[in-house]
Scaffold this active site. Structure first.
Site, PDB file in Angstrom:
ATOM      1  N   GLN A 172       2.471  -3.532   6.640  1.00 25.66           N
ATOM      2  CA  GLN A 172       3.550  -3.837   5.709  1.00 25.66           C
ATOM      3  C   GLN A 172       3.864  -2.627   4.831  1.00 25.66           C
ATOM      4  O   GLN A 172       3.058  -1.715   4.677  1.00 25.66           O
ATOM      5  CB  GLN A 172       3.145  -5.014   4.815  1.00 25.66           C
ATOM      6  CG  GLN A 172       1.906  -4.705   3.971  1.00 25.66           C
ATOM      7  CD  GLN A 172       1.762  -5.595   2.776  1.00 25.66           C
ATOM      8  OE1 GLN A 172       2.737  -6.154   2.272  1.00 25.66           O
ATOM      9  NE2 GLN A 172       0.540  -5.749   2.276  1.00 25.66           N
ATOM     10  N   HIS A 217       9.652 -11.255   1.782  1.00 26.25           N
ATOM     11  CA  HIS A 217       8.798 -10.153   2.229  1.00 26.25           C
ATOM     12  C   HIS A 217       8.387 -10.404   3.677  1.00 26.25           C
ATOM     13  O   HIS A 217       8.172 -11.554   4.081  1.00 26.25           O
ATOM     14  CB  HIS A 217       7.549 -10.046   1.348  1.00 26.25           C
ATOM     15  CG  HIS A 217       6.695  -8.855   1.663  1.00 26.25           C
ATOM     16  ND1 HIS A 217       7.125  -7.555   1.478  1.00 26.25           N
ATOM     17  CD2 HIS A 217       5.440  -8.760   2.175  1.00 26.25           C
ATOM     18  CE1 HIS A 217       6.171  -6.713   1.837  1.00 26.25           C
ATOM     19  NE2 HIS A 217       5.143  -7.427   2.271  1.00 26.25           N
ATOM     20  N   CYS A 240      10.210  -3.274   3.161  1.00 30.05           N
ATOM     21  CA  CYS A 240       9.506  -4.122   4.131  1.00 30.05           C
ATOM     22  C   CYS A 240      10.359  -4.421   5.362  1.00 30.05           C
ATOM     23  O   CYS A 240       9.912  -4.282   6.498  1.00 30.05           O
ATOM     24  CB  CYS A 240       9.039  -5.408   3.456  1.00 30.05           C
ATOM     25  SG  CYS A 240      10.367  -6.500   2.880  1.00 30.05           S
TER      26      CYS A 240
END
Length: 266
Positions: A231, A219, A164
């Site tokens: 993402q 994240h 990520c």
């Protein structure tokens, strides 16, 4: 009455001449036919071999060139489409900047003056607007070109895949003046990236989540407008566009940061 002529040497000579002439005629009729067949067959075979060799040698490079040209054209078309989508997403937004000002009250006798920081937003000037617009378009186009590539822990390259934070690092590292860190938690605490309220999100803002309860954020994704973000989710999944309104992401949402402003861009 049958009359028999006497035999003479002249008679024998005429018969011999006629017989030799007949043999020559037969011989001349056979040989040209045989030689013409051989010549025509040989010439046809050699011509067909030459034609086959020429066509074979001509086809190979044409086929390779066509495949390479087609592959290059497809990649160029795909990149152009993504750039067009990114441009439309950014163009539809009103580019605003956040300004913090300090306001102080008058000091009374025996008291210190009281100061507070007030946040205000205002539209960007034309030159600054264009600069931010170009940077956002470039970043989102880069991100959309990675859609479908695999998640790879620690990856920050199209060759290996991305995690990520590696995806964000790859898209922003050449656009901003400051160093982009390599973890979501460090990105969340960047001093150069101002916090953004959820209702004020713009394309290019970083959105953060806490999915495993470790640290403030573990994240990160990039908001692209329309309530969606790009993402690299987790192992076994590919880079994708996700809706921010999904229950899972709403529950784990912790905040957003604005990375691209006129002051932070190169």
């Amino acid at each position: 009455m049958l009359i028999t002529l006497p035999w003479t040497p002249l008679t024998q000579a005429s018969e011999h001449t006629r017989h030799s002439a007949l043999q020559k005629a037969q011989h001349s009729n056979v040989i040209p036919k045989h030689s013409s067949k051989k010549t025509s067959t040989h010439s046809t075979k050699s011509t067909s071999r030459k034609t086959h060799s020429v066509s074979a040698s001509a086809k190979k490079p044409v086929t390779k060139t066509t495949k390479h040209t087609t592959r290059t054209a497809k990649n160029h078309t795909r990149a152009t489409v993504h750039q067009g989508k990114a441009s439309r997403l950014v163009r539809n937004e009103v580019q605003m900047e956040t300004v913090w000002t300090e306001q102080c009250s008058r000091a009374r006798k025996g008291h210190k003056k009281h100061c507070v920081k007030v946040k205000t937003t205002r539209p960007l000037a034309t030159a600054a607007h264009k600069k931010v617009l170009r940077a956002k378009t470039a970043a989102i186009s880069t991100l959309m070109n990675q859609i479908g590539k695999p998640y790879h822990w620690g990856g920050s390259s199209p060759r290996t895949g991305f995690d990520c934070s590696g995806l964000v690092y790859y898209a922003y590292k050449d656009l901003v003046k400051f160093h982009i860190p390599r973890t979501a938690n460090e990105m969340y605490h960047l001093r150069d990236a101002a916090p953004v309220d959820r209702g004020e999100l713009q394309s290019g803002d970083l959105v953060f989540f806490r999915t495993e309860g470790r640290g403030t954020a573990d994240h990160v994704g990039v908001y692209i407008g329309g309530g969606k973000f790009i993402q690299s989710p987790r192992s076994g999944q590919d880079i994708q566009i996700t809706s921010l309104s999904e229950d899972y992401w709403q529950r784990h949402y912790v905040g957003a940061r604005r990375v691209m402003t006129p002051k932070t861009l190169r």
